[in-house]
Scaffold this active site. Structure first.
Site, PDB file in Angstrom:
ATOM      1  N   PRO A 103       0.848  -1.210   0.000  1.00 41.96           N
ATOM      2  CA  PRO A 103       0.000   0.000   0.000  1.00 41.96           C
ATOM      3  C   PRO A 103       0.875   1.249   0.000  1.00 41.96           C
ATOM      4  O   PRO A 103       1.892   1.288   0.689  1.00 41.96           O
ATOM      5  CB  PRO A 103      -0.778  -0.092   1.308  1.00 41.96           C
ATOM      6  N   GLU A 104       0.497   2.225  -0.787  1.00 46.34           N
ATOM      7  CA  GLU A 104       1.229   3.496  -0.801  1.00 46.34           C
ATOM      8  C   GLU A 104       0.455   4.546  -0.011  1.00 46.34           C
ATOM      9  O   GLU A 104      -0.630   4.282   0.499  1.00 46.34           O
ATOM     10  CB  GLU A 104       1.460   3.942  -2.248  1.00 46.34           C
ATOM     11  N   HIS A 129      -5.079 -15.669   9.624  1.00 46.73           N
ATOM     12  CA  HIS A 129      -4.012 -14.664   9.713  1.00 46.73           C
ATOM     13  C   HIS A 129      -4.446 -13.404  10.464  1.00 46.73           C
ATOM     14  O   HIS A 129      -3.913 -12.322  10.212  1.00 46.73           O
ATOM     15  CB  HIS A 129      -3.481 -14.279   8.328  1.00 46.73           C
ATOM     16  N   ARG A 182       1.047 -12.264   5.035  1.00 41.18           N
ATOM     17  CA  ARG A 182       2.497 -12.433   4.813  1.00 41.18           C
ATOM     18  C   ARG A 182       3.350 -11.919   5.968  1.00 41.18           C
ATOM     19  O   ARG A 182       4.557 -12.084   5.966  1.00 41.18           O
ATOM     20  CB  ARG A 182       2.901 -11.781   3.485  1.00 41.18           C
TER      21      ARG A 182
END
Ligand SMILES: [Zn+2]
Length: 268
Positions: A2-3, A96, A115
């Site tokens: 994500p930016e 997760h 992740r």
């Protein structure tokens, strides 16, 4: 990854849904990679605190908490695949899930990260981020950031200790809009060029924020709905395609270890 616009969109979405609420209980997964501050300390500090404000600093989501006289910030870094979700307390717990904050309004704030590059931590010093804020930096401060630097301008834009929050997409897009080649030496750019770059960067970031963040990776908004807004990229990921302005084939380079796309005609 994500930016800045995606992180701002998530922070704003979470703020609207949870500010003013108390945290009644906290559950954590205790997975060591996720917690920069020990999970027990996070749980103890957050339980009983009130969420005053959720906002973005760089690419970090900052949750301002108040608890009696103590003021603490809970930092959420989304990493590659992290998602901060607001959902009903009875919603099934996704695989997760690393943190669940039970809120007084009847919903949960959950952190889910497949992740595990995302990070949760506490800060008691007033988190300012590693660099300067690209949306609010003054013209003079922006120009002086790059003075005397031998680094390629693209690499300088990605250096989080100079400007924080700018990633590969918005570096390429702002350099295109400012008509500057990505390999130019930062210190050799003129003041006019740097001011053009600052304006282009602010414009492209604000435009993406207004669209709700572009969704090229695993961006998911505060309700867990995949963002579907896609900024129309001029150069990013368009190597080999024609420039939208002059139709010349866009070229690809590696600068600062990152794939970089530019127009050999429009950028100088
Ligand atoms: Zn062109």
């Amino acid at each position: 990854m994500p930016e800045l616009p995606e992180v701002e969109t998530v922070a704003n979405g979470v703020h609207e849904r949870v500010h003013g609420q108390a945290i009644l209980a906290v559950w954590t997964s205790n997975k060591p990679q996720t917690f920069k501050t020990p999970p027990q300390e996070i749980a103890e500090t957050l339980t009983g605190a009130r969420i005053d404000r959720v906002h973005r600093v760089g690419k970090t989501i900052v949750v301002n908490l108040s608890r009696l006289t103590e003021t603490t910030q809970f930092l959420v870094h989304l990493g590659m695949t992290g998602r901060l979700l607001v959902c009903p307390a009875e919603a099934p717990i996704a695989p997760h899930t690393h943190a669940i904050l039970t809120l007084s309004g009847g919903r949960d704030l959950r952190f889910v990260d497949a992740r595990r590059f995302g990070r949760l931590s506490l800060d008691r010093t007033g988190y300012g981020g590693p660099g300067q804020e690209p949306l609010t930096i003054s013209k003079d401060d922006f120009v002086s950031l790059f003075k005397g630097r031998k680094l390629a301008i693209k690499a300088a834009l990605l250096n989080q200790s100079l400007l924080h929050g700018v990633g590969n997409i918005y570096a390429d897009e702002s350099l295109y809009r400012a008509a500057i080649r990505p390999r130019r030496q930062s210190g050799r750019l003129t003041r006019t060029e740097l001011l053009r770059l600052r304006l282009a960067l602010v414009e492209v970031l604000k435009h993406a924020i207004s669209l709700g963040g572009s969704s090229v990776s695993d961006y998911v908004d505060a309700d867990g709905v995949r963002g579907f807004f896609q900024l129309e990229h001029m150069v990013y990921s368009r190597a080999g395609e024609p420039c939208k302005v002059c139709t010349t084939t866009l070229k690809k380079l590696v600068v600062g270890g990152r794939t970089t796309v530019f127009c050999p005609i429009c950028q100088h």
